[in-house]
Design a protein around this motif. Structure first.
Motif, short mmCIF file in Angstrom:
data_model
loop_
_atom_site.label_atom_id
_atom_site.label_comp_id
_atom_site.label_asym_id
_atom_site.label_seq_id
_atom_site.Cartn_x
_atom_site.Cartn_y
_atom_site.Cartn_z
N UNK A 24 0.84 -1.20 0.00
CA UNK A 24 0.00 0.00 0.00
C UNK A 24 0.88 1.25 0.00
N UNK A 25 1.93 1.23 0.81
CA UNK A 25 2.84 2.37 0.85
C UNK A 25 3.50 2.59 -0.51
N UNK A 26 3.90 1.49 -1.15
CA UNK A 26 4.51 1.62 -2.48
C UNK A 26 3.54 2.26 -3.46
N UNK B 134 1.06 4.24 -2.70
CA UNK B 134 0.94 5.65 -2.33
C UNK B 134 2.07 6.47 -2.94
N UNK B 135 3.29 5.97 -2.77
CA UNK B 135 4.46 6.68 -3.31
C UNK B 135 4.38 6.79 -4.82
N UNK B 136 3.80 5.75 -5.41
CA UNK B 136 3.73 5.70 -6.86
C UNK B 136 2.67 6.64 -7.44
N UNK B 137 1.47 6.65 -6.80
CA UNK B 137 0.34 7.35 -7.44
C UNK B 137 -0.07 8.63 -6.72
N UNK B 138 0.06 8.63 -5.40
CA UNK B 138 -0.51 9.73 -4.63
C UNK B 138 0.49 10.88 -4.45
N UNK B 139 1.77 10.47 -4.33
CA UNK B 139 2.79 11.45 -3.98
C UNK B 139 3.80 11.58 -5.10
N UNK C 186 7.85 4.08 -6.19
CA UNK C 186 6.67 3.21 -6.16
C UNK C 186 6.87 1.75 -6.51
N UNK C 187 8.13 1.27 -6.64
CA UNK C 187 8.30 -0.15 -6.93
C UNK C 187 8.02 -0.97 -5.68
#
Ligand code: ATP
Ligand code: MG
Lengths: 220, 409
Positions: free
Chosen positions: A76-78, A80-85, B321-322
């Motif tokens: 989920x964190x990944x 978030x980092x990918x799409x949200x932030x 995001x990976x």
């Protein structure tokens, strides 16, 4: 949108313990343009990294979009980092062997976006940051401003809601600094939430929303 | 996802050509050198062993000597001689004997074929001699047999060098040769063999005929020497003792008189060789393991440096995001591709070199190189595992770090 309560971050390097953040409470609303200032070593980057889910606080609560990140698993964190932030690093952090195009494309690969859409998105974002003519250059063939723009394009390519930028104009000359600042202002005007560490006085022309950090705490 | 991964990996591997080539070369060279080294060692060992055993294994060559102890009324210093019936006598008296043969020898005997003339040593033996003394006939030819003995046939079994000298490159089997002016038919030729030990000349320069034929022509009373082998090679020393006792009884010398009956026991030599080869095998093993370790450390080092460098790369990928799984799959496939391509290329190159060396006929120096599949497979498995562990372990660790921590190394 961002809600931090009593955040504390301690770095443990062998014998010495460094308390980089203490008792930090912070509230950021959707559409805000928040600037963070403070002396070197005061904990600005530390705060940004926690906000961007790149690092975890030692204690305290951090809720993003109403969800506590403590309750999230790594996937989920990944996401978030990918799409949200969208995160723009102080020192770019581009992959040295990849071209401009490939660096910007990477978040889309991790998001599982199909080839055709990837190409459209990368091309259009590179147009927007003015790098269409540098697509196949590697980072070491680009100027500081160009690298910063690649980093920004990479942060924006997945259309995140929050853009976190750690001194995006710090390493740039006045001219390219102004261009980059303008880019962020445009993004803000389009409705993005922007949090930026900066000592750039130009930021003050657009927002009076700022916090000052000294010694790991936010000054009132 | 896997497919996309592979494309991304191939892209990254080709982007990082130098790094990839260096790693591949390290693994490739490690594999090649370990395989080659061990193959060379084995070949040297095999060729030495073959050379040493050319004369025959676990045999005793018995001569008659001079007594050195006075016994039964005889003074010491008496010269003993074997009579024609001694081989048969021992065969009857000593049940421990498996095979025995008398050996008559004459040196510098004139041999003629057409207008070619040369002197050779001729020997007369029993058919039992063949197996004991490792007389392997060339295909389409044979050694002396019992019918030759019974019928006193004038047939000879010749050394390969004798054939070469007298018949050139033509096949001598079935052809005639004159020995001391008497015609004999060639029934067999010994195959070329390596022979380090010998007592009266190398077999390749010798001529062998049946003892019956020989005695009919030359009428010797004494046998040059005897050759015997125990039924069970582990009982060679008991057999020797029994032979000495039987002969001591017949010729009246002291059974403890070692000079009366000198015996060359090649099992003693074989035992020495056995120890030598065990040592050599251990040496090879140690060298092999050392090479593997050195090669492995080199490869592990390359992989480790790369992954250390890659920790920040992994951090960056994680930051944008990976997921862990994606990183792990990517590096898993990558290390797998590198380690298998490297080791297989190394194996193929080693094969090619071995083929080339065998083609170049260096076998007099190193023997024929044979690629041992166990060694090849073990080397490949060990080296690729080292590569894999060295490459995969740190990548796995990097993927579990918080992105910022990984980025900062
Ligand atoms: N990985 C780390 N390990 C140990 N200490 C750290 C680490 N990262 C930062 N620190 C310490 O935490 C404190 C805050 O660092 P931080 O990078 O947040 O400062 P900053 O405000 O971003 O400074 P600058 O303006 O120079 O970028 C500093 O004292 C720094 O030495
Ligand atoms: Mg900083």
């Amino acid at each position: 949108m961002i809600k931090m309560e009593n955040i504390r971050k301690v770095y443990n390097t062998g014998k010495v313990e460094v308390e980089a953040l203490r008792n930090v409470d912070l509230h950021v609303k959707r559409g805000d343009f928040l600037t963070v200032i403070g002396p070197s070593g005061s904990g600005k980057s530390t705060l940004m990294n926690i906000m961007g889910c790149l690092d975890k606080p030692t204690s305290g609560n951090y809720a993003l979009n109403g969800l506590n990140i403590k309750d999230m698993d790594d996937n989920t964190l990944s996401e978030l980092r990918n799409k949200e932030i969208g995160f723009v690093f102080q020192n770019f952090n581009l992959l040295p062997y990849a071209s401009t195009y490939e660096n910007v494309e990477m978040p889309l690969l991790f998001a599982g976006v199909s080839g055709k859409i990837r190409r459209e998105k990368v091309t259009s974002i590179l147009n927007k940051v003015g790098l269409s003519d540098r697509m196949h250059h590697r980072p070491n063939e680009l100027s500081g401003g160009q690298k910063q723009r690649v980093a920004i394009a990479r942060a924006l390519v997945n259309s995140p809601n929050i853009i976190l930028a750690d001194e995006p104009t710090g390493n740039l000359d006045t001219q390219s600094g102004a261009e980059i600042m303008q880019l962020f202002v445009d993004l803000w005007k389009e409705g993005n939430t922007i949090i930026m560490i900066t000592h750039d006085p130009r930021a003050k022309e657009y927002t009076d929303n700022f916090i000052t950090i000294t010694d790991g705490t936010i000054q009132a | 996802m896997i497919f996309k991964n592979i494309r991304m990996i191939l892209r990254e591997l080709s982007k990082q050509k130098l790094r990839t080539m260096l790693t591949l070369f390290g693994i490739f060279w490690g594999t090649t050198s370990v395989i080659l080294l061990l193959t060379f060692g084995i070949a040297v060992k095999a060729s030495t062993s073959k050379t040493m055993h050319g004369m025959g294994e676990a045999i005793c060559v018995i001569w008659s000597g001079k007594t050195s102890i006075s016994y039964g009324g005889f003074p010491k210093g008496r010269q003993l001689s074997f009579y024609n019936d001694d081989a048969q006598y021992l065969k009857d008296q000593v049940p421990l004997i498996g095979e025995i043969s008398p050996q008559y020898s004459r040196y510098d005997i004139a041999v003629n074929v057409g207008d070619k003339k040369q002197n050779f040593t001729i020997n007369a033996v029993w058919p039992e001699f063949q197996d004991m003394r490792n007389m392997v006939p060339r295909e389409g030819s044979r050694f002396i047999n019992n019918l030759d003995m019974e019928n006193r046939r004038r047939v000879v079994f010749i050394g390969n060098e004798v054939e070469k000298t007298m018949f050139g490159d033509t096949n001598s089997v079935g052809k005639m040769m004159l020995i001391d002016g008497i015609p004999y038919k060639v029934i067999g030729v010994i195959i070329a063999k390596e022979q380090d030990g010998s007592y009266n000349g190398r077999d390749k320069y010798a001529i062998f005929m049946p003892t019956t034929t020989y005695l009919g022509i030359y009428g010797d009373r004494y046998v040059n020497n005897l050759v015997a082998r125990a039924k069970n090679v582990n009982q060679t020393s008991q057999m020797k003792k029994a032979i000495v006792e039987a002969m001591a009884k017949k010729y009246r010398f002291a059974p403890e008189d070692t000079q009366a009956l000198p015996i060359w026991d090649t099992t003693e030599y074989d035992q020495f060789l056995g120890t030598f080869f065990t040592g050599f095998t251990i040496f090879l093993g140690v060298v092999g393991v050392m090479t593997l370790i050195v090669g492995g450390i080199g490869i592990a080092n390359i992989m480790y440096v790369i992954v250390e460098e890659r920790t920040s790369e992994i951090g960056i990928k994680r930051a944008i995001g990976a997921k862990k799984r994606v990183i792990l799959t990517q590096y898993l496939i990558e290390t797998f591709v590198i380690s298998s391509v490297g080791t297989i290329a190394g194996f193929l190159f080693a094969r090619l070199l071995i083929f080339g060396i065998n083609k170049a006929h260096l076998d007099d120096f190193v023997g024929v190189l044979i690629l041992n599949p166990t060694i090849a497979i073990l080397t490949i498995i060990i080296i690729s595992s080292i590569t894999f562990i060295a490459g995969w372990g740190p990548a796995k660790r990097a993927s579990t770090l918080d992105p910022v921590v990984a980025i900062n190394g």
